[in-house]
Design an enzyme around this catalytic site. Structure first.
Site, PDB file in Angstrom:
ATOM      1  CD1 TRP A   1      -0.373  -1.425   3.267  1.00  0.00           C
ATOM      2  CD2 TRP A   1       0.275   0.072   3.439  1.00  0.00           C
ATOM      3  NE1 TRP A   1       0.653  -1.841   4.181  1.00  0.00           N
ATOM      4  CE2 TRP A   1       0.971  -0.209   3.892  1.00  0.00           C
ATOM      5  CE3 TRP A   1       0.666   1.936   2.880  1.00  0.00           C
ATOM      6  CZ2 TRP A   1       2.192   0.507   5.331  1.00  0.00           C
ATOM      7  CZ3 TRP A   1       2.011   2.296   3.801  1.00  0.00           C
ATOM      8  CH2 TRP A   1       2.516   1.393   4.859  1.00  0.00           C
ATOM      9  CG  ASN A   2       4.830   1.218   0.726  1.00  0.00           C
ATOM     10  OD1 ASN A   2       4.849   0.821   0.125  1.00  0.00           O
ATOM     11  ND2 ASN A   2       6.603   1.732   1.078  1.00  0.00           N
TER      12      ASN A   2
ATOM     13  CE  LYS B   1      -4.271  -9.933  -1.592  1.00  0.00           C
ATOM     14  NZ  LYS B   1      -4.218  -8.855  -0.652  1.00  0.00           N
ATOM     15  CG  HIS B   2      -2.525  -2.732  -4.627  1.00  0.00           C
ATOM     16  ND1 HIS B   2      -1.913  -2.408  -3.995  1.00  0.00           N
ATOM     17  CD2 HIS B   2      -2.123  -2.064  -5.404  1.00  0.00           C
ATOM     18  CE1 HIS B   2      -0.906  -1.534  -3.832  1.00  0.00           C
ATOM     19  NE2 HIS B   2      -1.733  -0.758  -5.727  1.00  0.00           N
ATOM     20  CB  ALA B   3      -2.130  -3.625   0.352  1.00  0.00           C
ATOM     21  CB  SER B   4      -6.948  -5.665   2.041  1.00  0.00           C
ATOM     22  OG  SER B   4      -6.591  -7.180   1.522  1.00  0.00           O
TER      23      SER B   4
ATOM     24  CB  SER C   1       5.914  -8.165   5.565  1.00  0.00           C
ATOM     25  OG  SER C   1       5.025  -9.241   4.959  1.00  0.00           O
TER      26      SER C   1
ATOM     27  CD  GLU D   1      11.272  -3.430  -2.124  1.00  0.00           C
ATOM     28  OE1 GLU D   1      11.624  -3.837  -0.767  1.00  0.00           O
ATOM     29  OE2 GLU D   1      10.191  -2.585  -2.749  1.00  0.00           O
TER      30      GLU D   1
ATOM     31  CB  CYS E   1      11.727  -0.444   1.179  1.00  0.00           C
ATOM     32  SG  CYS E   1       9.988  -2.012   1.719  1.00  0.00           S
TER      33      CYS E   1
END
Length: 461
Positions: A136-137, A160-163, A213, A234, A268
């Site tokens: 998401w960042n 599949k993106h962050a929820s 993560s 990554e 990151c």
């Protein structure tokens, strides 16, 4: 975790989405496989025309999608607009350069003859449908830096993106479709993280890329290894920012502030550990702490805001735990360190000094606007501290001494060394890390070839 837009500035849930059912997932997998059969044969010029059109549309949508990103994950809206512009730039870069990056390679004539061939070449061919598991960042950039090279190489993508960024995820699918790409070239899968393993095991998925993560990376790598599928990972970073006596200390301190708090500190490749030579430690610390204190924290939709809220309540709690653990261990809080009153998941720019190796923040990634300061007696100790981390994404060094630059480039355990500047990704340069920061590379020619079948073509005499 529900698939929903929750405004981190006030905690308000704005939109929720149902996860796709098995029937819809199957339809999309079939579509991706069928589309790849024909898309893989399209010419570079046709792919470039579509990708350039996507870049033009993104430029037109910049203000609108920036507000969506800010509302979903809290980045200052000016930074969100810059992210959208960067994505359009990367699309155009790959549209222009993909033909040369994937051009047939001709071995040396002497080697061709020695092999017994009349002629030979190496050709880059697409692999097929690639699953992208994205965070998401940087909800646009992380996806585009995969999608642009993948599409130009002739692959098709499933995202599949962050929820917590579903609107941005759906926008990306719509963007590529409006640009003229076939529906199956790029599809967003509204699914939870628990569904990733089964999709990755599907034979129609040929490879996967993940930014996120370390636990998520381990899970994807484990399944992909079992299924013998190519992956690029990554993962986290705890980048060192080293300042030596010959550096422009005032300039280094100024850049250090931006390097630490970009994207509300949730990057990151943000500098996180500031390792400063004893001769300039006090001066740097004073300037740096003053800069962190002066930052404007507030509503991310306000054009003057420099630091907005963290993306989630849990993210703030995790950051607080790291700071509190360091404080209990004897670290000195030079500024910040206390949760502010009021709504939203805000955390102040914070500087910690007097760190010890036993503290969690020394080994774990601080994903938020928290900086740690270390004093180094000499270059050897600076390198030692910089490498004393499980991560190895990038690094920053400030010095005017050529011999010191050579030493840092030789000895720092990182995927990048940025001299007298802060780490920033660019489509022309490979991006990725070592150690627990992952493997493989994104961007540049290295990135576009990651998901290619590197094919030897040999003709007998």
């Amino acid at each position: 975790m529900p698939i929903a837009t929750v405004n981190p500035a006030n905690g308000e849930t704005l939109k929720t989405y149902e996860a796709m059912d098995e029937e819809e997932l199957e339809r999309r997998l079939r579509l991706a496989e069928a589309t790849f059969r024909t898309y893989r044969t399209t010419a570079f010029a046709d792919r470039a025309r579509l990708l350039n059109r996507a870049a033009d549309l993104l430029d037109e949508d910049r203000a609108e999608i920036a507000r969506v990103m800010t509302t979903e994950m809290g980045k200052p809206v000016r930074q969100a607009r810059a992210e959208a512009a960067k994505c359009a730039k990367a699309m155009r870069w790959y549209a222009e350069h993909a033909p040369e990056l994937l051009a047939d390679e001709r071995p040396a004539e002497s080697d061709v003859k020695d092999s017994g061939a009349s002629h030979a070449l190496v050709r880059y061919r697409p692999l097929g449908p690639v699953l992208a598991v994205m965070p998401w960042n940087f909800p646009l950039w992380q996806v585009v830096r995969f999608a642009a090279p993948a599409l130009m190489a002739g692959n098709v993508g499933l995202l599949k993106h962050a929820s917590n960024v579903p609107q941005t995820a759906l926008y990306l699918e719509d963007l590529f479709h409006r640009a003229g790409f076939s529906e199956g070239c790029f599809q967003t899968l509204l699914i939870g993280s628990g569904a990733v393993d089964e999709i990755l095991r599907d034979e129609r998925i040929k490879a996967a890329t993940l930014t996120g993560s370390e636990p998520a990376g381990r899970a994807v790598a484990s399944t992909a290894g079992e299924m013998v599928k190519k992956t690029v990972l990554e993962l986290g970073g705890s980048d060192p920012f080293v300042v030596m006596p010959s550096a422009d200390v005032d300039r280094a301190a100024e850049v250090a502030v931006t390097a630490r708090v970009q994207n509300n500190g949730q990057s990151c490749i943000a500098a996180k550990r500031f390792i400063v030579h004893s001769d300039v430690y006090d001066r740097f610390t004073e300037r740096f702490t003053e800069g962190m204190k002066a930052l404007k924290v507030g509503d991310p939709l306000d054009e003057e805001t420099q630091v907005g809220p963290l993306a989630s309540e849990q993210g703030r709690a995790d950051l607080e735990e790291l700071v509190d653990d360091a404080r209990r261990g004897g670290a000195t809080v030079l500024c910040g360190g206390e949760r502010p009153d009021g709504p939203g998941w805000y955390y102040p720019p914070t500087v910690l000094a007097g760190l010890g190796r036993e503290m969690r923040i020394h080994r774990e990634e601080a994903f938020g606007p928290v900086a740690t300061l270390y004093r180094a007696a000499d270059l050897d100790e600076a390198v030692l501290i910089a490498n004393d981390s499980p991560f190895g994404l990038s690094s920053n060094v400030w010095t005017r001494e050529a011999a010191e630059v050579d030493r840092f480039v030789r000895d720092l355990e990182a995927g990048g060394v940025y001299v007298n500047g802060m780490t920033a990704s660019h489509p022309a340069f490979p991006f990725g890390g070592v150690k627990r920061s992952g493997y493989g590379r994104e961007l540049s020619g290295h990135g576009i070839r990651e998901f290619c079948n590197i094919t030897t073509v040999w003709h007998g005499a």
